[in-house]
Scaffold this motif. Structure first.
Motif, short mmCIF file in Angstrom:
data_model
loop_
_atom_site.label_atom_id
_atom_site.label_comp_id
_atom_site.label_asym_id
_atom_site.label_seq_id
_atom_site.Cartn_x
_atom_site.Cartn_y
_atom_site.Cartn_z
N UNK A 9 0.85 -1.20 0.00
CA UNK A 9 0.00 0.00 0.00
C UNK A 9 0.88 1.25 0.00
N UNK A 10 0.66 2.10 -1.00
CA UNK A 10 1.44 3.34 -1.13
C UNK A 10 0.48 4.50 -1.39
N UNK A 11 0.77 5.64 -0.78
CA UNK A 11 0.06 6.89 -1.05
C UNK A 11 1.08 7.93 -1.48
N UNK A 12 0.66 8.80 -2.40
CA UNK A 12 1.51 9.91 -2.81
C UNK A 12 0.62 11.11 -3.09
N UNK A 13 1.11 12.29 -2.78
CA UNK A 13 0.34 13.51 -2.99
C UNK A 13 1.08 14.46 -3.92
N UNK A 14 0.30 15.17 -4.74
CA UNK A 14 0.82 16.19 -5.64
C UNK A 14 -0.10 17.40 -5.57
N UNK A 15 0.47 18.58 -5.36
CA UNK A 15 -0.33 19.81 -5.41
C UNK A 15 -0.58 20.11 -6.89
N UNK A 16 -1.84 20.23 -7.27
CA UNK A 16 -2.19 20.50 -8.66
C UNK A 16 -1.91 21.97 -8.97
N UNK B 189 -2.28 13.82 -16.86
CA UNK B 189 -1.44 13.97 -15.66
C UNK B 189 -1.91 13.05 -14.56
N UNK B 190 -3.23 12.95 -14.37
CA UNK B 190 -3.75 12.05 -13.34
C UNK B 190 -3.32 10.61 -13.64
N UNK B 191 -3.43 10.20 -14.90
CA UNK B 191 -3.01 8.84 -15.26
C UNK B 191 -1.52 8.63 -15.03
N UNK B 192 -0.71 9.64 -15.34
CA UNK B 192 0.74 9.55 -15.12
C UNK B 192 1.04 9.36 -13.63
#
Length: 148
Positions: free
Chosen positions: A8-15, A30-33
């Protein structure tokens, strides 16, 4: 053997504006990437080898992620083949100021583990050892429309 919860992995990106389309929401590409990158990390954690994307099942874009929101991507391996890892991926939009989160996108990717020569290599057996792992496994199997 590797447990489901270990993958289980989580990652965050500020759009940011450069991630957006003309509607000021994250471009689907971008979401798919972001999903593909986090999914590959989950598959690599599981297999112990680099992994390449072999298949993407349908991608359901349910709602947009606005510029200024945080895109949260979650991934975990829920099934394993001889050389492949089946990964459930979900994206959420988070509004940090309002402390809100809602699911925006879901898909199932298949990755193949590769060796140093970029040839497919075997993956370990996947185990489900916790109640949380069982819950995630059940949700993945129920949610994957093509029976994998």
């Amino acid at each position: 053997m590797t447990g489901l919860m270990e993958t289980f992995i989580q990652n965050r990106t500020m759009v940011q504006p450069h991630h957006a389309n003309n509607l000021q929401t994250a471009h689907g590409g971008n979401v798919m990437k972001w999903m593909d990158e986090v999914g590959a990390m989950s598959a690599a954690r599981f297999s112990g080898n680099p992994c390449v994307t072999a298949r993407i099942n349908r991608v359901d874009f349910e709602r947009p992620i606005r510029v200024g929101d945080v895109a949260l991507i979650e991934a975990y391996v829920y099934e394993a083949g001889r050389t492949s890892s089946h990964v459930r991926l979900r994206a959420y939009r988070e509004d940090l100021a309002e402390d809100e989160r809602e699911k925006t996108t879901e898909s199932y990717f298949v990755y193949v583990a590769v060796d140093d020569d970029l040839e497919p290599t075997s993956v370990p057996e996947l185990t489900v050892e916790t109640a949380d792992g069982e819950r995630l496994y059940e949700a993945a199997v129920e949610g994957n429309g093509d029976g994998e």
